[in-house]
Scaffold this motif. Structure first.
Motif, short mmCIF file in Angstrom:
data_model
loop_
_atom_site.label_atom_id
_atom_site.label_comp_id
_atom_site.label_asym_id
_atom_site.label_seq_id
_atom_site.Cartn_x
_atom_site.Cartn_y
_atom_site.Cartn_z
N ALA A 131 0.83 -1.21 0.00
CA ALA A 131 0.00 0.00 0.00
C ALA A 131 0.86 1.25 0.00
CB ALA A 131 -0.94 0.00 1.21
N GLY A 132 1.96 1.22 0.74
CA GLY A 132 2.88 2.37 0.74
C GLY A 132 3.49 2.60 -0.63
N ALA A 133 3.91 1.52 -1.28
CA ALA A 133 4.50 1.63 -2.62
C ALA A 133 3.49 2.14 -3.64
CB ALA A 133 5.06 0.28 -3.06
N GLU A 134 2.21 1.77 -3.45
CA GLU A 134 1.16 2.19 -4.38
C GLU A 134 0.50 3.51 -3.98
OE1 GLU A 134 -1.57 -1.10 -4.38
OE2 GLU A 134 -0.20 -2.39 -5.51
N GLY A 135 0.85 4.04 -2.81
CA GLY A 135 0.22 5.27 -2.35
C GLY A 135 -1.26 5.10 -2.01
N ARG A 136 -1.63 3.93 -1.51
CA ARG A 136 -3.04 3.62 -1.21
C ARG A 136 -3.32 3.75 0.28
NH1 ARG A 136 -5.61 0.00 -4.91
NH2 ARG A 136 -7.48 0.45 -3.71
#
Length: 182
Positions: free
Chosen positions: A89-94
């Motif tokens: 989620a952090g890598a995807e900005g979610r």
């Protein structure tokens, strides 16, 4: 109860982007599932039911998945792991809405692991919003639901013993408590 709380958290998280609902359950070594334990099936059925109710409340299908937390030791545990999903989620900005799906009360795995450790991890990894849904705990709807199920089961001894067509476990789960009682 859980779906209503999750819908409120989803609306808060949505201010930061399109949220992902992460149903987090206590982990279990994979070998236990391979030996016939129905835990994973029960967790995933519960998550599907809450996700369906959540869709009804939100008017849209939320992005959701089940993950597992609290691994200990060298065995292979059920996945995906909650911490790995926080990293994704952090890598995807979610933003994330974390729902403790297999916990009915607050305790160390919700209050420490989810609220402190995983929230800190989410912050460090740039997750734009982290909303943790509370457990059903002692909410009136939860307690009333338990009371209804208990009264129904007491009125029908066959249901207590799982004699109503495998209410709890599909036949492939030989370690189902109801299968053991029969």
């Amino acid at each position: 109860t859980v779906a209503g709380l999750a819908a409120q958290a989803w609306q808060r998280a949505r201010r930061h982007g399109e949220p992902r609902v992460l149903f987090s359950a206590h982990g279990l070594p994979k070998r236990e599932i391979e030996r016939g334990d129905p835990y994973q099936d029960h967790v995933e059925r519960s998550a599907r039911a809450v996700a369906a109710a959540l869709k009804g409340l939100l008017g849209t299908e939320p992005d959701w998945l089940v993950s597992y937390q609290s691994r200990v030791g060298p065995l292979e545990w059920l996945g995906p792991y909650t911490d790995a999903e926080i990293r994704r989620a952090g890598a995807e900005g979610r933003p994330l809405v974390v729902v403790p799906i297999a916990f009915v009360s607050e305790h160390s795995e919700t209050l420490v692991e989810l609220d402190i450790e995983y929230r800190e991890l989410a912050h460090e990894l740039g997750v734009p919003g982290y909303e943790r849904v509370g457990t059903a705990d002692v909410s009136r709807p939860f307690i009333e639901g338990l009371a209804r199920l208990t009264m129904r089961a007491l009125a029908n001894d066959a249901e207590i013993r799982g004699g109503t067509g495998g209410r709890l476990c599909p036949p492939e789960f030989g370690r189902c408590p109801c299968a053991i009682l029969n």
